[in-house]
Design an enzyme around this catalytic site. Structure first.
Site, short mmCIF file in Angstrom:
data_model
loop_
_atom_site.label_atom_id
_atom_site.label_comp_id
_atom_site.label_asym_id
_atom_site.label_seq_id
_atom_site.Cartn_x
_atom_site.Cartn_y
_atom_site.Cartn_z
N CYS A 198 3.96 7.91 -4.64
CA CYS A 198 3.02 8.81 -4.88
C CYS A 198 2.41 10.00 -3.63
O CYS A 198 2.51 10.88 -4.63
CB CYS A 198 1.39 7.77 -4.88
SG CYS A 198 1.39 7.52 -2.81
N HIS A 249 -3.53 5.75 -1.39
CA HIS A 249 -2.68 5.81 -1.91
C HIS A 249 -3.22 6.77 -2.59
O HIS A 249 -4.65 8.03 -2.26
CB HIS A 249 -3.43 5.06 -3.48
CG HIS A 249 -2.20 5.37 -4.56
ND1 HIS A 249 -0.97 4.82 -5.34
CD2 HIS A 249 -3.42 5.53 -5.69
CE1 HIS A 249 -1.04 5.33 -6.25
NE2 HIS A 249 -1.43 6.36 -6.58
N HIS A 261 -0.27 9.93 -11.42
CA HIS A 261 0.63 9.22 -9.99
C HIS A 261 1.91 8.45 -10.56
O HIS A 261 2.37 7.92 -11.68
CB HIS A 261 -0.25 9.03 -9.74
CG HIS A 261 -1.24 7.52 -10.05
ND1 HIS A 261 -1.20 6.15 -9.10
CD2 HIS A 261 -1.47 7.41 -11.48
CE1 HIS A 261 -1.43 5.44 -10.81
NE2 HIS A 261 -1.55 6.34 -11.72
#
Length: 288
Positions: A198, A249, A261
């Site tokens: 990510c 994240h 993502h």
């Protein structure tokens, strides 16, 4: 300086598994390495990050067994203020060449990946050179091919259509760059079009434009400007954390409560609305 197309940065040499041999040495073959791993092997915690061809490092320690402890100078973070620390095979490094500043003589790979060749259209010298890699132009175009210096090679050739001058024309938006990587497998620590995580997706997308952002999601939050939730725009960043925990994240905003993502659960880069579970951990929107 990195001499392979993509070098992997390891937490320790002892973290390397038998299946990782394709990522080692001067023949580092990242596409076949990623393809050889199961979904679970792709998220092993031995990989910290990856480095692109020509990326400069500071060497802190050299071992007799062929491993070098380095700091990746173009990947800032809080672990080490100089850059991102880790271990890399010595065979994947070469003495740094004198390179021009980021001017009209410098090119950046704009294709998802490209190959460097010995002559215009000739034999491949180095395959799978990644999006965002900097190359130094070494002469005039010949039949759609440009001579460049890359890694420890004084003159190799790249397809002119696969590179651009960072200072020429209007650059794409980071979101447009990231969108080219949709469907790429999720690989923990990955920073290539064959496997990415990510924060790697964010780092690489801005890096293509010559903008350096930290390598890890929590550090990216520290280095960017907060905007009120509800006022975010496409190209902003969503950050996620569990109560009392560090940010774990990051995604690139594509619309109201939508993001692109590298998704751990789906194990690939996707564009999707925020799920209920994801919304529960959304803590901030930021702008680079």
């Amino acid at each position: 300086m990195v001499r392979v197309a993509v070098a992997t940065l390891w937490s320790t040499p002892d973290a390397v598994r038998p299946i990782d041999r394709r990522a080692l040495g001067r023949t580092a073959d990242i596409p076949s390495w990623v393809a050889s791993m199961s979904a679970e092997q792709q998220v092993g915690d031995g990989v910290l990050s990856q480095l692109l061809l020509g990326e400069r490092v500071r060497v802190d320690e050299v071992r007799d067994d062929g491993w070098v402890r380095v700091v990746a100078l173009q990947q800032p973070g809080v672990r080490d203020r100089r850059g991102y620390p880790g271990w890399i095979p010595a065979a994947q490094l070469a003495p740094a060449l004198d390179s021009p500043a980021l001017d009209d003589a410098t090119l950046v790979v704009d294709a998802t990946s490209t190959d460097l060749r010995a002559t215009p259209g000739g034999a491949v010298v180095l395959a799978n050179v990644m999006l965002g890699t900097r190359l130094a132009q070494a002469g005039a175009e010949v039949d759609g091919w440009l001579p460049v210096r890359a890694g420890d090679a004084d003159c190799v050739w790249v397809a002119a259509a696969d590179v651009v001058s960072p200072l020429g024309g209007r650059p794409p938006a980071p979101l447009d760059v990231a969108s080219r990587l949709r469907g790429v497998p999720y690989v923990w620590g990955g920073l290539s079009a064959y496997g990415i995580d990510c924060s790697g997706l964010v780092h690489l997308s801005w890096r293509r434009l010559g903008v350096t952002v930290p390598r890890d999601a929590a550090d990216q939050a520290e280095a960017t400007r907060s905007v009120p939730l509800g006022s975010e725009q496409p190209g902003d960043l969503y950050f996620f954390a569990r109560p009392g925990k560090r940010i774990h994240h990051v995604g690139i905003v594509t619309g109201a409560r939508r993001m692109l993502h590298a998704c751990y659960t789906q194990r690939r880069v996707v564009e999707e609305p925020l799920s209920a579970a994801r919304s529960e951990t959304l803590v901030a929107a930021h702008r680079v």
